[in-house]
Design a protein around this motif. Structure first.
Motif, PDB file in Angstrom:
ATOM      1  N   CYS B 179     -80.606 -36.716 -56.296  1.00 11.37           N
ATOM      2  CA  CYS B 179     -80.776 -38.039 -55.653  1.00 11.37           C
ATOM      3  C   CYS B 179     -79.467 -38.819 -55.613  1.00 11.37           C
ATOM      4  N   ASP B 183     -77.904 -42.373 -49.540  1.00 14.52           N
ATOM      5  CA  ASP B 183     -79.148 -41.921 -48.928  1.00 14.52           C
ATOM      6  C   ASP B 183     -78.883 -41.580 -47.452  1.00 14.52           C
ATOM      7  N   THR B 186     -81.110 -44.173 -44.938  1.00 12.95           N
ATOM      8  CA  THR B 186     -80.824 -45.614 -44.858  1.00 12.95           C
ATOM      9  C   THR B 186     -79.375 -45.970 -45.150  1.00 12.95           C
ATOM     10  N   GLY B 187     -78.621 -45.050 -45.752  1.00 13.97           N
ATOM     11  CA  GLY B 187     -77.225 -45.333 -46.103  1.00 13.97           C
ATOM     12  C   GLY B 187     -77.071 -46.102 -47.396  1.00 13.97           C
ATOM     13  N   ALA B 188     -78.165 -46.306 -48.128  1.00 12.60           N
ATOM     14  CA  ALA B 188     -78.082 -47.039 -49.405  1.00 12.60           C
ATOM     15  C   ALA B 188     -77.499 -46.140 -50.494  1.00 12.60           C
ATOM     16  N   THR B 446     -86.074 -31.193 -49.931  1.00 10.04           N
ATOM     17  CA  THR B 446     -87.458 -31.669 -50.102  1.00 10.04           C
ATOM     18  C   THR B 446     -87.572 -33.142 -49.715  1.00 10.04           C
ATOM     19  N   GLU B 447     -86.699 -33.969 -50.307  1.00 13.07           N
ATOM     20  CA  GLU B 447     -86.832 -35.414 -50.100  1.00 13.07           C
ATOM     21  C   GLU B 447     -86.567 -35.816 -48.644  1.00 13.07           C
ATOM     22  N   PHE B 450     -89.264 -34.643 -46.317  1.00 10.58           N
ATOM     23  CA  PHE B 450     -90.526 -35.359 -46.545  1.00 10.58           C
ATOM     24  C   PHE B 450     -90.448 -36.735 -45.879  1.00 10.58           C
ATOM     25  N   ARG B 451     -89.328 -37.422 -46.085  1.00 10.30           N
ATOM     26  CA  ARG B 451     -89.209 -38.773 -45.509  1.00 10.30           C
ATOM     27  C   ARG B 451     -89.104 -38.740 -43.984  1.00 10.30           C
ATOM     28  N   TYR B 454     -92.515 -38.038 -42.727  1.00  6.92           N
ATOM     29  CA  TYR B 454     -93.331 -39.234 -42.903  1.00  6.92           C
ATOM     30  C   TYR B 454     -93.047 -40.236 -41.784  1.00  6.92           C
ATOM     31  N   LEU B 455     -91.758 -40.376 -41.462  1.00  2.00           N
ATOM     32  CA  LEU B 455     -91.378 -41.286 -40.373  1.00  2.00           C
ATOM     33  C   LEU B 455     -91.934 -40.816 -39.027  1.00  2.00           C
ATOM     34  N   GLY B 458     -96.049 -40.678 -39.320  1.00  2.00           N
ATOM     35  CA  GLY B 458     -96.710 -41.942 -39.616  1.00  2.00           C
ATOM     36  C   GLY B 458     -97.317 -42.032 -40.990  1.00  2.00           C
TER      37      GLY B 458
END
Lengths: 159, 504
Positions: B179, B183, B186-188, B446-447, B450-451, B454-455, B458
């Motif tokens: 992690c 990101d 989002t770039g965070a 995976t992450e 998954f995201r 999800y986007l 929905g």
């Protein structure tokens, strides 16, 4: 006892990271769906629960009493010294350059591993470093740290 | 088709072309075996050298480097626990343990033979089914990628049968480490503590070298060694027998399919393939507890899959013009430099060139098989070098290997840091190493998928109800719970037996 120490250490690190993940990953940066801090937070919660599980398991499985000797012993001192050598080496590598810093580090590590013959202690680190420099820097042209100031001149001369 | 294959064979066996292929494999094996120097780096370095060559020898040379480097990485992974490339990380688990038991020759022999079989399998698929499979691969979206990665992670309960709590904890540690960094959606910044170095995330090569090799070096420093003593005594360079190889047939076959399919998927690659091949072998084994202790299946599963992924990665590259890996992206650029545009029409417009490349991919597997089998007796003997010479050599390899990837001193800090984590957690704490690497490798895949899924879909139901993704997730849950259910069933059986014996 080992598990208890490992579990408690993991739990402390997990709590520290969980407190920091909130600050660093800004939820406002999320557009739709899952925000950036969701995944690390979820993992850290699971990790905290697992760490607690390890600690509880250690109390159930082991009746051994806590002894400071488990942490403060000769073997662990050797480990700490090795880590210190690695930290010093990495800090001075870009100042002294690869050819000067590496043999010094290797000499210390060979002494730690138990090599007593002075001929080996003083010759092998230099031979290995020169061979590696020839292979990587001269033959394959992988740039290795050459140091600064006078050390740069020495490194460049030797390469 | 037959005419094209004959054309490809005659093209590949032209003396000059074959010589370039041979040179390419040799360069690839050398680069692969040197820690920190990857196949991608070798191809990038040698592309300018191919400018002056004709198209076919130039591409065959680069193909040889690519395939040879994936095999070459297994040599140092087995002998000194330093994987030459990330694709060989899974080979360390059993390969190094075999070498420590004095079976270096057997481990190297199995790596050479199974790598070759995996590569040949993928090459044959490439030869006969390339356009068809490429079309299927593009239907794979984020949901399917997530399901695939989740399936890989589901093997953790099988990987640590002796202590599943520690095994799962190790895997979560790997996932948390994965992690770290910016990101991708989002770039965070996540867990970077303001460090610009950590924004790029944890680079795999120094992390693997630290976790595998440097933690082991810490252990050896603590254990100590006598002057002039070799680390492993009585090293056998005996190759595996045909009977031993025959017993691995199921593992080889499964890993060949997994590796080829992962190779076909753009963005996956040899690392993911070897881990999925390995975890599948552990999951389906009757004795999963033996994995990691130095068994042939472990080496065969990882090595078959990573070389099968090489062949597989050529399928989208040639049939669609989409590179399946970093190395094939460079090969694609080399083809473009020579004025060739890949895509579905290439099989019709440039049959000689395409089939010569495909046959070239096939031949590289035979070449490194020969090199590997021939070299085993010499590579294995490396372990008989007195440890007071081998130890500083390995230390220097780990340093240069970590530094060379990006010429960044931060990578060296990371390598030492991972070495400390590895030593404390894995060697002192008794946590298994395989799950932490699995988490580190599969975490981002995976992450992110998954995201993304999800986007796109929905909600969670949108992911689960996709046929392929849903099926894979269902199987993953079954795999995840199967060790637990086995324990419950065996517990019930024991209770029944006890009851029956008390009635008697």
């Amino acid at each position: 006892m080992r598990d208890r120490i490992a579990g408690l250490s993991l739990l402390s690190v997990t709590i520290f990271l969980f407190m920091n993940v909130n600050i660093v990953a800004r939820p406002s940066m999320t557009t739709k769906g899952i925000n950036a801090s969701f995944w690390p937070k979820l993992l850290l919660i699971i990790l905290a629960l697992l760490s607690i599980g390890i600690v509880i398991g250690s109390f159930i499985n082991s009746k051994e009493k806590f002894d400071l000797k488990i942490i403060f012993n000769k073997r662990n001192l050797k480990f700490v010294l090795t880590v210190l050598v690695c930290i010093i080496y990495t800090s001075i590598l870009e100042i002294l350059g690869f050819i000067i810093a590496t043999p010094m580090m290797l000499m210390l590590l060979l002494a730690f591993i138990g090599i007593k013959k002075k001929s080996i202690l003083f010759s092998v680190p230099f031979i290995v470093t020169i061979c590696m420099t020839l292979l990587f820097s001269t033959l394959i042209k992988v740039p290795l740290p050459v140091g600064v100031s006078v050390f740069r001149v020495i490194n460049k001369f030797l390469i | 088709m037959l005419t094209n294959i004959i054309t490809g064979l005659s093209g590949s066996f032209e003396p000059y072309n074959f010589m370039m292929l041979l040179c390419g494999v040799f360069v690839g094996v050398v680069f692969g075996a040197l820690p920190g120097l990857t196949g991608v780096m070798a191809i990038a370095l040698f592309i300018p050298f191919t400018y002056s060559l004709d198209l076919i020898p130039a591409i065959l040379f680069l193909v040889g480097i690519y395939n040879g480097s994936v095999f070459g990485g297994s040599i140092t992974a087995i002998l000194v626990k330093v994987p030459g490339d990330t694709g060989n990380a899974a080979t360390v688990f059993d390969g190094y343990a075999m070498a420590q038991k004095g079976e270096a020759g057997k481990a190297l022999g199995i790596a050479a033979v199974t790598s070759s079989i995996g590569g040949i399998f993928a090459s044959l698929i490439l030869l006969f089914l390339a356009p068809l499979l490429a079309d299927v691969a593009v239907t794979f979206g984020p949901a399917e990628y997530f399901a695939m990665a989740f399936m890989g992670l589901s093997a953790i309960t099988s990987l640590g049968v002796n202590n599943q709590l520690k095994s799962i904890t190790s895997c979560i540690i790997g996932l948390v480490l994965a992690c770290i960094g910016m990101d991708a959606i989002t770039g965070a910044d996540r867990l970077t503590f303001g460090s610009p170095f950590l924004q790029d995330g944890i680079p795999l090569v120094p992390a693997l070298i630290g976790l595998f090799a440097f933690s082991e070096l810490f252990k050896q420093i603590n254990d100590g060694i006598q002057d002039g003593e070799a680390l492993v005594k009585n090293v056998s360079t005996k190759l595996p027998s045909l009977n031993e190889l025959w017993q691995l047939r199921k593992t080889i076959f499964k890993s060949s399919i997994i590796g080829t399919w992962i190779g076909i998927l753009p963005g996956a690659g040899a690392t993911l393939a070897s881990f999925l091949g390995y975890t599948e072998a552990v999951r389906s084994s009757k004795k999963p507890e033996e994995f990691g202790t130095g068994i042939a299946e472990g080496v065969a599963a990882a090595e078959t899959a990573n070389n099968a992924a090489v062949g597989g990665s050529f399928i989208p590259t040639l049939a669609l013009g989409i590179p399946g890996s970093g190395s094939t992206a460079l090969l694609l650029s080399a083809l473009t430099l020579h004025g060739i545009r890949t895509g579905p029409m290439i099989f019709v417009q440039q049959p000689k060139m395409v089939y010569t490349i495909i046959i070239g991919v096939l031949l590289t597997n035979f070449i490194f098989l020969f090199m590997g089998v021939w070299g085993t007796r010499y590579f294995g003997k490396l372990l008989e070098i007195p440890y007071n010479i081998l130890f500083p050599t390995i230390v220097t390899f780990t340093i240069v290997g970590s530094y060379a990837v990006r010429n960044n001193i931060g990578d060296l800090w990371l390598m030492f840091g991972m070495g400390v984590i590895g030593y404390l957690l894995l060697i002192k704490g008794g946590f298994p190493v395989a799950p932490i690497i699995l988490g580190l490798v599969l975490g981002p895949l995976t992450e992110m998928n998954f995201r993304r899924a999800y986007l796109l879909n929905g909600d969670l139901m949108g992911i689960i109800t996709r046929p392929i993704a849903g099926t894979l997730i269902l199987f993953s849950i079954i795999f995840l719970l199967s060790p637990l259910s086995k324990k419950i069933i065996s517990g019930i059986k024991t209770e029944k037996l006890k009851e029956a014996s008390s009635v008697d």
